[in-house]
Design an enzyme around this catalytic site. Structure first.
Site, mmCIF file in Angstrom:
data_model
loop_
_atom_site.group_PDB
_atom_site.id
_atom_site.type_symbol
_atom_site.label_atom_id
_atom_site.label_comp_id
_atom_site.label_asym_id
_atom_site.label_seq_id
_atom_site.Cartn_x
_atom_site.Cartn_y
_atom_site.Cartn_z
ATOM 1 N N ASP A 1 0.776 -1.239 0.000
ATOM 2 C CA ASP A 1 0.000 0.000 0.000
ATOM 3 C C ASP A 1 0.818 1.307 0.000
ATOM 4 O OD1 ASP A 1 -2.020 1.809 0.386
ATOM 5 O OD2 ASP A 1 -2.360 1.323 2.488
ATOM 6 N N MET B 1 -4.402 -54.375 2.041
ATOM 7 C CA MET B 1 -5.600 -53.839 2.691
ATOM 8 C C MET B 1 -5.183 -53.077 3.959
ATOM 9 S SD MET B 1 -7.157 -55.349 0.253
ATOM 10 C CE MET B 1 -8.919 -55.109 0.355
ATOM 11 N N THR C 1 -9.696 -16.314 7.249
ATOM 12 C CA THR C 1 -8.431 -16.311 7.979
ATOM 13 C C THR C 1 -8.475 -15.347 9.154
ATOM 14 O OG1 THR C 1 -6.091 -15.726 7.848
ATOM 15 C CG2 THR C 1 -7.534 -14.677 6.228
ATOM 16 N N CYS D 1 -17.665 -51.770 -4.531
ATOM 17 C CA CYS D 1 -16.386 -51.518 -3.826
ATOM 18 C C CYS D 1 -15.224 -52.122 -4.612
ATOM 19 C CB CYS D 1 -16.422 -52.104 -2.416
ATOM 20 S SG CYS D 1 -17.779 -51.445 -1.432
#
Ligand code: 3NM
Length: 532
Positions: A80, A294, A144, A450
């Site tokens: 700025d 798995m 935020t 699945c």
């Protein structure tokens, strides 16, 4: 104004640090030391942002920061305050929407200055580009605590909209960094999900993820590694360097070679799946040529992710502990750009499962999302189908609605989306296909959906360059095997279908390996392109 430390073109935008000296963020550390540590960790550009100090103090801090950034040959910008920028000879300024315009700043600072602008909408972005901004800070990505007066929280979807406008095609495209609550846990998702075709973020801007850290150098390094690995293995469904096959016959013609590749691959298929189907899924993986594991042990996921396979996250029978394990698994595979498939089993059945779907989507990204109509609607957040248990409830949507939903979710999530049903719909956000192969027996046994998830995941891992084609090859392997199984004399119902199906997954795969296209009857793939 002194010379720019680095040519504008030379800037590495990957990790952009914005400072904040308030005690809540900085603590009792020294801002100049924090910035130096962050630069050592990989920050490529610094913006000094100070909203409350007196001008004299700002100039003092800015000149110390300028000495540090010059030592590392990276640019320092001032938020700025053009007067502070000129006083210390910084490389340029960053202009917010409430500050002066880019054009005014340019008039004062001249052509060599780096002038960046904040944009939270495509209109603001277009105006800043027209006014001659050198880069855009876009956001606010997520809410935020660091800046509470932000106007708009735009999410990754909003970033995507802005990015789609930052390449003017004829004139120039300018670097864009996203800002707002970006940290190590979401940076890869932000990069991945915000991409608009080949228009992608150049990097991210952070405050607290580095300034609040007890070890700014390590935090910067971690962030930069995550950013670089996501950029390297960018996980768009259709890589830009690969011409996409859009002709149906040409697409189907590729399928046998991909089945061949899969059958002889023994590629790892890492399943975090539900307790009902584990044994069946492992057998289907073996029968199609992949090597199942798995494992539901999150801490071993990073080692498994290195083995070149894919991860399946299947939400059936999930508990809160398991959701955390899924997140660990997803992060490990995302970090390497390896495929992750989400099967949101029962995702539309209860509020707990709908919340779990949201948690997973917020913590990583997927290569494939597959489910029945209720599950896909739940992921899309447009659920008007109440699931009965894990089955989809009665549908009121037309075929066109289903195909359009699949396509829009694929565009939103940057992945392949498959909706299973009597007709299966699959899309990568550009190409949308209807597949009519399969057998009604697949709906009469548990684990058929699945197991298909496991097959699709490993197929995508063997042919990641065109994930839609890879998933199609996996579906056809699976569904044609089911068609062949029901023709077996031994198949008299769902019970005898299971062994016949496993046999045919194995035998059909081997037949394709041996005979290639010769193994396939005319019209074997009941697939069509849809214009939705
Ligand atoms: N500008 P953190 S958000 C400085 O949206 C700033 O323009 C924003 O801080 C904008 O990385 C923001 O700690 C603060 O969330 C970002």
């Amino acid at each position: 104004m002194s010379s720019t430390p680095k040519a504008k073109l030379d800037i590495d935008w990957s990790l952009y640090l914005v400072t904040d000296s308030s005690p809540a963020i900085l603590g009792n550390k020294d801002i100049v030391e924090v910035v130096e540590q962050a630069i050592r960790g990989g920050v490529g550009i610094v913006q000094y942002r100070e909203k409350h100090a007196d001008t004299g103090i700002m100039i003092e801090v800015a000149s110390k920061l300028h000495a540090v950034t010059q030592k590392y040959k990276i640019p320092l910008l001032i938020n700025d305050r053009l007067d502070v920028c000129e006083a210390v000879g910084a490389a340029g300024v960053h202009i917010g929407q409430d500050d002066m315009t880019v054009a005014q700043a340019r008039q004062i600072l001249g052509a060599d200055a780096i002038i960046g602008a904040t944009a939270s909408s495509p209109q603001e972005a277009e105006k800043a580009i027209r006014d001659g901004a050198d880069y855009l800070g876009i956001g606010t990505t997520f809410a935020t605590p660091t800046k509470t007066d932000t106007k708009h929280i735009i999410g990754t979807r909003g970033l995507q909209e802005i990015l789609s406008k930052t390449d003017t095609g004829t004139e120039k495209s300018i670097p864009c960094v996203a800002i707002g609550s970006i940290n190590a846990s979401n940076v890869q998702r932000v990069l991945h999900q915000s991409a608009a075709g080949t228009n992608r973020l150049n990097g991210v801007a952070v405050v607290s993820a580095i300034i609040s850290s007890p070890d700014p150098e390590a935090s910067a390094r971690t962030l930069l590694n995550l950013i670089t690995s996501t950029k390297d293995k960018f996980y768009a469904a259709v890589p830009s360097n690969n011409p996409t096959i859009t002709d149906l016959n040409a697409l189907i013609a590729q399928v046998p070679s991909i089945i061949k590749k899969h059958v002889s691959s023994s590629i790892l298929c890492h399943n975090m799946t539900n307790t009902v189907v584990q044994n069946f899924v492992a057998n289907v993986c073996l029968a199609t040529g992949s090597s199942p594991i798995m494992s539901e042990n999150g801490p071993e996921a990073p080692d498994l992710a290195k083995l070149g396979g894919a991860l399946v996250i299947n939400m059936g029978t999930a508990t809160p502990d398991k959701i955390n394990t899924f997140i660990e698994g997803m992060r490990a595979y995302n970090a390497l750009g390896a495929p992750v498939l989400l099967d949101p089993v029962g995702g539309g059945a209860t509020s707990i499962r709908r919340a779990a779907v949201k948690t997973l989507l917020a913590n990583g990204f997927f290569s494939v999302i597959k489910g029945n109509e209720g599950e896909i609607a739940a992921v899309a957040g447009s659920s008007n189908v109440q699931q009965r248990g894990v089955d989809s409830g009665p549908s009121t949507s037309t075929d066109r609605d289903k195909a359009a939903l699949v396509k829009s979710l694929a565009q939103r999530e940057h992945c392949i989306v498959l909706m299973t049903g009597k007709t299966d719909y699959i899309s990568d956000g550009t190409r949308t296909l209807a597949v009519n192969n399969g057998s009604h027996y697949l709906g009469r046994i548990t684990g058929a959906g699945c197991a298909l998830g496991g097959v699709l995941a490993s197929y995508v891992a063997v042919h990641p360059d065109d994930k839609l084609l890879a998933a199609l090859a996996g579906m056809l392997h699976y569904e044609v095997a089911a068609e062949r199984a029901v023709k077996e004399e031994s198949c008299r119902g769902p019970g005898t279908f299971i062994p016949a199906f496993l046999d045919n997954l194995y035998r059909f795969g081997n037949l394709v390996v041996e005979d290639g296209e010769g193994a396939l009857e005319k019209g074997w793939a009941k697939v069509e392109f849809l214009n939705v």
